[in-house]
Design an enzyme around this catalytic site. Structure first.
Site, short mmCIF file in Angstrom:
data_model
loop_
_atom_site.label_atom_id
_atom_site.label_comp_id
_atom_site.label_asym_id
_atom_site.label_seq_id
_atom_site.Cartn_x
_atom_site.Cartn_y
_atom_site.Cartn_z
N HIS A 72 -74.89 80.29 66.41
CA HIS A 72 -74.81 81.60 65.75
C HIS A 72 -75.18 81.40 64.28
O HIS A 72 -74.40 80.86 63.51
CB HIS A 72 -73.38 82.14 65.88
CG HIS A 72 -73.21 83.55 65.43
ND1 HIS A 72 -72.07 84.28 65.65
CD2 HIS A 72 -74.05 84.40 64.79
CE1 HIS A 72 -72.19 85.50 65.16
NE2 HIS A 72 -73.40 85.59 64.62
N ASP A 73 -76.38 81.85 63.90
CA ASP A 73 -76.83 81.68 62.50
C ASP A 73 -78.06 82.57 62.32
O ASP A 73 -78.37 83.39 63.21
CB ASP A 73 -77.15 80.19 62.24
CG ASP A 73 -76.90 79.78 60.80
OD1 ASP A 73 -77.39 80.50 59.89
OD2 ASP A 73 -76.24 78.77 60.56
N ILE A 74 -78.78 82.43 61.23
CA ILE A 74 -79.99 83.22 61.06
C ILE A 74 -81.03 82.75 62.10
O ILE A 74 -80.96 81.62 62.58
CB ILE A 74 -80.56 83.12 59.63
CG1 ILE A 74 -80.89 81.68 59.26
CG2 ILE A 74 -79.60 83.75 58.63
CD1 ILE A 74 -81.69 81.55 57.97
N PRO A 75 -81.99 83.62 62.46
CA PRO A 75 -82.92 83.28 63.53
C PRO A 75 -83.61 81.93 63.36
O PRO A 75 -83.68 81.13 64.30
CB PRO A 75 -83.93 84.44 63.49
CG PRO A 75 -83.13 85.60 62.97
CD PRO A 75 -82.17 85.01 61.97
N THR A 98 -63.13 85.71 75.11
CA THR A 98 -61.98 86.29 75.81
C THR A 98 -60.70 86.18 74.98
O THR A 98 -59.70 86.80 75.31
CB THR A 98 -61.76 85.62 77.18
OG1 THR A 98 -61.80 84.21 77.01
CG2 THR A 98 -62.80 86.05 78.18
N LYS A 103 -70.30 70.05 81.84
CA LYS A 103 -70.28 70.85 80.62
C LYS A 103 -69.66 70.06 79.49
O LYS A 103 -68.54 69.57 79.61
CB LYS A 103 -69.49 72.14 80.80
CG LYS A 103 -69.65 73.05 79.59
CD LYS A 103 -68.58 74.10 79.44
CE LYS A 103 -67.53 73.64 78.47
NZ LYS A 103 -66.84 74.72 77.76
N THR A 139 -82.70 79.26 61.77
CA THR A 139 -81.78 78.13 61.93
C THR A 139 -81.39 77.96 63.40
O THR A 139 -81.30 76.83 63.90
CB THR A 139 -80.53 78.33 61.04
OG1 THR A 139 -80.98 78.44 59.69
CG2 THR A 139 -79.56 77.18 61.17
N GLY A 157 -62.34 73.06 84.48
CA GLY A 157 -61.87 71.87 83.79
C GLY A 157 -60.62 71.30 84.41
O GLY A 157 -60.66 70.47 85.32
N ARG A 158 -59.48 71.78 83.93
CA ARG A 158 -58.21 71.15 84.28
C ARG A 158 -57.88 71.08 85.77
O ARG A 158 -57.31 70.06 86.20
CB ARG A 158 -57.08 71.83 83.48
CG ARG A 158 -57.13 71.43 82.01
CD ARG A 158 -56.36 72.36 81.12
NE ARG A 158 -57.00 73.67 81.05
CZ ARG A 158 -56.51 74.70 80.36
NH1 ARG A 158 -55.39 74.57 79.70
NH2 ARG A 158 -57.16 75.84 80.33
N ASP A 205 -72.57 73.47 75.62
CA ASP A 205 -71.90 74.71 75.18
C ASP A 205 -71.69 74.68 73.67
O ASP A 205 -70.58 74.44 73.19
CB ASP A 205 -70.56 74.83 75.93
CG ASP A 205 -69.90 76.18 75.73
OD1 ASP A 205 -70.59 77.13 75.29
OD2 ASP A 205 -68.70 76.28 76.02
N LEU A 206 -72.74 74.93 72.92
CA LEU A 206 -72.66 74.83 71.46
C LEU A 206 -72.49 76.20 70.78
O LEU A 206 -72.31 76.26 69.57
CB LEU A 206 -73.91 74.12 70.91
CG LEU A 206 -74.11 72.68 71.39
CD1 LEU A 206 -75.31 72.05 70.70
CD2 LEU A 206 -72.87 71.83 71.15
N LYS A 207 -72.63 77.27 71.52
CA LYS A 207 -72.39 78.62 70.98
C LYS A 207 -73.04 78.82 69.61
O LYS A 207 -72.37 79.11 68.61
CB LYS A 207 -70.89 78.92 70.91
CG LYS A 207 -70.22 78.92 72.29
CD LYS A 207 -68.78 79.41 72.19
CE LYS A 207 -68.11 79.61 73.53
NZ LYS A 207 -67.89 78.38 74.29
O1 C5P Z 1 -59.52 73.73 82.09
P1 C5P Z 1 -60.24 75.02 82.34
O2 C5P Z 1 -60.74 75.15 83.76
O3 C5P Z 1 -59.46 76.20 81.90
O4 C5P Z 1 -61.53 74.91 81.41
C1 C5P Z 1 -62.43 75.96 81.32
C2 C5P Z 1 -63.52 75.65 80.35
O5 C5P Z 1 -64.20 76.86 80.08
C3 C5P Z 1 -63.08 75.11 79.00
O6 C5P Z 1 -64.11 74.24 78.52
C4 C5P Z 1 -62.97 76.33 78.16
O7 C5P Z 1 -63.22 76.08 76.80
C5 C5P Z 1 -64.07 77.20 78.73
N1 C5P Z 1 -63.83 78.64 78.55
C6 C5P Z 1 -62.73 79.31 79.06
N2 C5P Z 1 -62.57 80.64 78.90
C7 C5P Z 1 -63.48 81.31 78.24
C8 C5P Z 1 -64.62 80.70 77.74
C9 C5P Z 1 -64.76 79.34 77.92
O8 C5P Z 1 -61.86 78.71 79.65
N3 C5P Z 1 -63.30 82.60 78.11
#
Ligand code: C5P
Length: 239
Positions: free
Chosen positions: A65-68, A121, A32, A70, A212-213, A61-63
């Site tokens: 959000h704009d007019i249709p 979230t 990702k 675009t 991630g972490r 993961d670019l999320k």
């Molecule tokens: O390091 P970690 O496991 O928390 O990373 C989770 C990934 O998911 C990150 O890229 C974070 O931006 C993304 N993310 C999140 N919680 C969300 C939405 C996306 O942790 N509600």
């Protein structure tokens, strides 16, 4: 079962991202990359990272959000990178979601699957009221937005561990549920507040996990990723 874990490579640094992709290529199910990396390194940076992990799917993961019109253009440009998954904000509305889905469909079998972002979230019910949404239970808001996504051709949504079971029941068996915020029991929670283990999230109905972490900060990241995959598969975890 294919490895459902997409590792979130959250960095702006090209060399680091490439090294991570190479290190984890055999231990995760996909990669990702999000806004932080894309804005810093662009499509060329994405291609360079993918070269280090041949064949691994990309979750971009670019999320959008704009007019249709675009957003459709954004989907078209992003599709050149052949992402397996691409994110769109469902708050952009039905016409925007439909335009994105129609554009993605033009890429045929290689089309990116579109995933809706429902409610971030980081937002509370009060935050939603502040920007003009009606006051309602967060779960109802999330479910309504997931239904809007599905009705307009999206393939799934991103959702918190907290929402997986309800959305799986509401959205049926084929809807993609990509779930961040999971933590193996042997890893710290970092800043994630509502955590589940990877295996619990899969049992609750997730199709994919974003981690991630717990992988990137482990002493041996590839080993941590393999251990997570084993736990999900139900095999005894390696010591
Ligand atoms: O390091 P970690 O496991 O928390 O990373 C989770 C990934 O998911 C990150 O890229 C974070 O931006 C993304 N993310 C999140 N919680 C969300 C939405 C996306 O942790 N509600």
């Amino acid at each position: 079962m294919a490895n459902p874990v997409f590792v979130a490579i959250d960095t702006t640094d090209l060399a680091e991202a490439k090294a991570r992709a190479k290190q984890l290529a055999g231990a995760v199910g996909g990669i990702k990359l999000g806004l932080e990396f894309f804005i810093a390194q662009g499509p060329e940076g994405i291609r360079a990272v993918l070269q280090e992990s041949p064949g691994l799917p990309l979750f971009l993961d670019l999320k959008l959000h704009d007019i249709p019109n675009t957003v459709a253009g954004g989907v078209r440009s992003a599709s050149a990178l052949k992402p397996r998954y691409l994110t769109i904000h469902t708050a952009g509305g039905a016409a925007m979601l439909r335009a994105a889905a129609d554009e993605a469909a033009k890429f045929g079998v290689a089309r990116p699957k579109l995933l809706g972002v429902t409610v971030l979230t980081s937002l509370s019910s009060d935050d939603l009221v502040e920007v003009g949404f009606a006051k309602r239970a967060m779960g109802d808001q999330v479910e309504a937005m997931a239904r809007l996504a599905k009705a307009n051709g999206l393939d799934g949504v991103i959702c918190s561990p907290h929402e997986v079971a309800t959305l799986r029941r509401a959205m049926g068996p084929d809807f993609v549920l990509m779930v961040p915020g999971v933590r193996p029991s042997w890893a710290g929670a970092d800043d994630q507040k509502r955590v589940m283990t990877p295996a619990e999230a899969m049992r609750a109905g997730a199709t994919h996990l974003v981690i991630g972490r717990p992988i990137l900060k482990a002493a041996d990241p590839a080993e941590a990723a393999r251990r997570i995959a084993q736990e999900i598969a139900g095999a005894p975890a390696a010591a």
